[in-house]
Enzyme design. Sequence first.
Site, PDB file in Angstrom:
ATOM      1  N   HIS A   1       7.016 -26.400   5.422  1.00  0.00           N
ATOM      2  CA  HIS A   1       6.313 -27.601   4.974  1.00  0.00           C
ATOM      3  C   HIS A   1       5.776 -27.449   3.557  1.00  0.00           C
ATOM      4  O   HIS A   1       5.045 -28.309   3.071  1.00  0.00           O
ATOM      5  CB  HIS A   1       5.176 -27.926   5.957  1.00  0.00           C
ATOM      6  CG  HIS A   1       5.705 -28.191   7.337  1.00  0.00           C
ATOM      7  ND1 HIS A   1       6.113 -29.429   7.758  1.00  0.00           N
ATOM      8  CD2 HIS A   1       5.953 -27.354   8.368  1.00  0.00           C
ATOM      9  CE1 HIS A   1       6.564 -29.353   9.001  1.00  0.00           C
ATOM     10  NE2 HIS A   1       6.479 -28.093   9.383  1.00  0.00           N
TER      11      HIS A   1
ATOM     12  N   LYS B   1     -13.829  -0.083  -4.609  1.00  0.00           N
ATOM     13  CA  LYS B   1     -15.011   0.045  -3.744  1.00  0.00           C
ATOM     14  C   LYS B   1     -16.120   0.792  -4.487  1.00  0.00           C
ATOM     15  O   LYS B   1     -17.303   0.459  -4.351  1.00  0.00           O
ATOM     16  CB  LYS B   1     -14.649   0.772  -2.449  1.00  0.00           C
ATOM     17  CG  LYS B   1     -13.801  -0.080  -1.495  1.00  0.00           C
ATOM     18  CD  LYS B   1     -13.482   0.653  -0.195  1.00  0.00           C
ATOM     19  CE  LYS B   1     -12.687  -0.232   0.748  1.00  0.00           C
ATOM     20  NZ  LYS B   1     -12.349   0.400   2.025  1.00  0.00           N
TER      21      LYS B   1
ATOM     22  N   GLU C   1       0.805  -1.222   0.000  1.00  0.00           N
ATOM     23  CA  GLU C   1       0.000   0.000   0.000  1.00  0.00           C
ATOM     24  C   GLU C   1       0.840   1.275   0.000  1.00  0.00           C
ATOM     25  O   GLU C   1       0.452   2.256  -0.622  1.00  0.00           O
ATOM     26  CB  GLU C   1      -0.935   0.012   1.219  1.00  0.00           C
ATOM     27  CG  GLU C   1      -2.003  -1.059   1.151  1.00  0.00           C
ATOM     28  CD  GLU C   1      -3.083  -0.861   2.204  1.00  0.00           C
ATOM     29  OE1 GLU C   1      -3.233  -1.745   3.048  1.00  0.00           O
ATOM     30  OE2 GLU C   1      -3.754   0.191   2.192  1.00  0.00           O
TER      31      GLU C   1
HETATM   32  O1  PA5 Z   1      -5.467   0.695   3.907  1.00  0.00           O
HETATM   33  C1  PA5 Z   1      -6.605   0.833   3.495  1.00  0.00           C
HETATM   34  O2  PA5 Z   1      -7.099   1.939   3.167  1.00  0.00           O
HETATM   35  C2  PA5 Z   1      -7.498  -0.374   3.381  1.00  0.00           C
HETATM   36  O3  PA5 Z   1      -6.809  -1.531   3.676  1.00  0.00           O
HETATM   37  C3  PA5 Z   1      -8.726  -0.196   4.293  1.00  0.00           C
HETATM   38  O4  PA5 Z   1      -8.338  -0.209   5.638  1.00  0.00           O
HETATM   39  C4  PA5 Z   1      -9.725  -1.317   4.010  1.00  0.00           C
HETATM   40  O5  PA5 Z   1     -10.187  -1.211   2.693  1.00  0.00           O
HETATM   41  C5  PA5 Z   1     -10.920  -1.253   4.951  1.00  0.00           C
HETATM   42  O6  PA5 Z   1     -11.456   0.034   5.019  1.00  0.00           O
HETATM   43  P1  PA5 Z   1     -11.781   0.648   6.444  1.00  0.00           P
HETATM   44  O7  PA5 Z   1     -10.497   0.605   7.217  1.00  0.00           O
HETATM   45  O8  PA5 Z   1     -12.217   2.052   6.160  1.00  0.00           O
HETATM   46  O9  PA5 Z   1     -12.849  -0.204   7.015  1.00  0.00           O
END
Ligand code: PA5
Length: 357
Positions: free
Chosen positions: A256, A350, A240
């Site tokens: 394993h 999303k 990310e």
């Molecule tokens: O890092 C991110 O933005 C994502 O991994 C979000 O955390 C994930 O999509 C879930 O969204 P939220 O944290 O708003 O529930």
Amino acid sequence: MSIPSLDDEELVKELDSKDMLGITAQYPEQWEEAIQRAKKTPNLCDASEVEHVIICGMGGSGASGDLARVILEAEMEVPIIVSKGYHLPKFVSNRTLVFVVSHSGTTEETLSCFEQALEKKSKIVIITSGRELATRAFSLNIPVIEIPGHLQARASIGFLFMPLIVTLMQLGMISNRPDELSEVLQVLRDMAKKLAFPQPTCKNPAKQLAIDLYGKIPIIYGSEGITGIAALRWKCEFNESSKIPAFWNILPELDHNEIVGWQLADRFDVEFALVNLREPCDYSRNIRRMNITTSLIGNKFKISREIWAEGTSRFARLASLIHMGDFTARYLALLYGVDPTPVDIIWHLKARLGEGE
Ligand code: PA5
């Protein structure tokens, strides 16, 4: 390969649009504020009625559940489970404490679990910055721990994770641990001093590791317990923040299966970098395994590095690994010329999921 200097302030100004490096350096303050916020949560349930704890959340929010589970499961009298998906397990009942963790409050999988928890009359605690979710919870008299919304979910890790620990402490389901919490904050302060941007590359292990990893696919290995779960966090951070593929696995399981997969790794035109996360209290057989595993497959990697957790308690050591990984991935983003903050493709996905509903 020529890469930019990680001591160049202009580079940071140009790429780090939302001050991700500054936010990372402020983890000690964030984690401390998170503890204080969580202590004020009203209307908590009666812990004597709780037979299981389940933490629902995805991505950066779900990571808080992983961290809480690994710190607490050896101590808790009842099972603590992390649920990352649309469905709660069948056993969930009115005797289950369900934490609903969503930074935005709009994540459909987590909201789906929230609805199921309501149907099953579970005891619920919400952790979110989302207004709509919080308002709904207030109207149902469900405790809400509100967190600031201006950070990315993964950069809010203290705000998301610490309330789980503090709430379970408030409920008396785990022991009070003021000294441990103080140590966690102290270790984060020490890490921030050592790893923040003003610390030049020659003295900054996170900048050095980012430089070592540049141009290679990180493979992060840990052992069952805190180093394993930290390995998952590191992988997600490379994905990310640095926007690169990265992979993780955990001992003893990887011995394993995955270990065999390195046999033909040379046939691929890719350089891999091995990062072993370690802590002195890893189970002795796993320490031995990591040494032997590295001696058997180490030659498949362009570089191999060991990162040792710092601190006395497991909790502090976990925090130190999280902090080191977050800094490293965010420096690596700068080396690749990308902004560590946005995760556009997640939001695009999303939005697509929401189309035509
Ligand atoms: O890092 C991110 O933005 C994502 O991994 C979000 O955390 C994930 O999509 C879930 O969204 P939220 O944290 O708003 O529930």
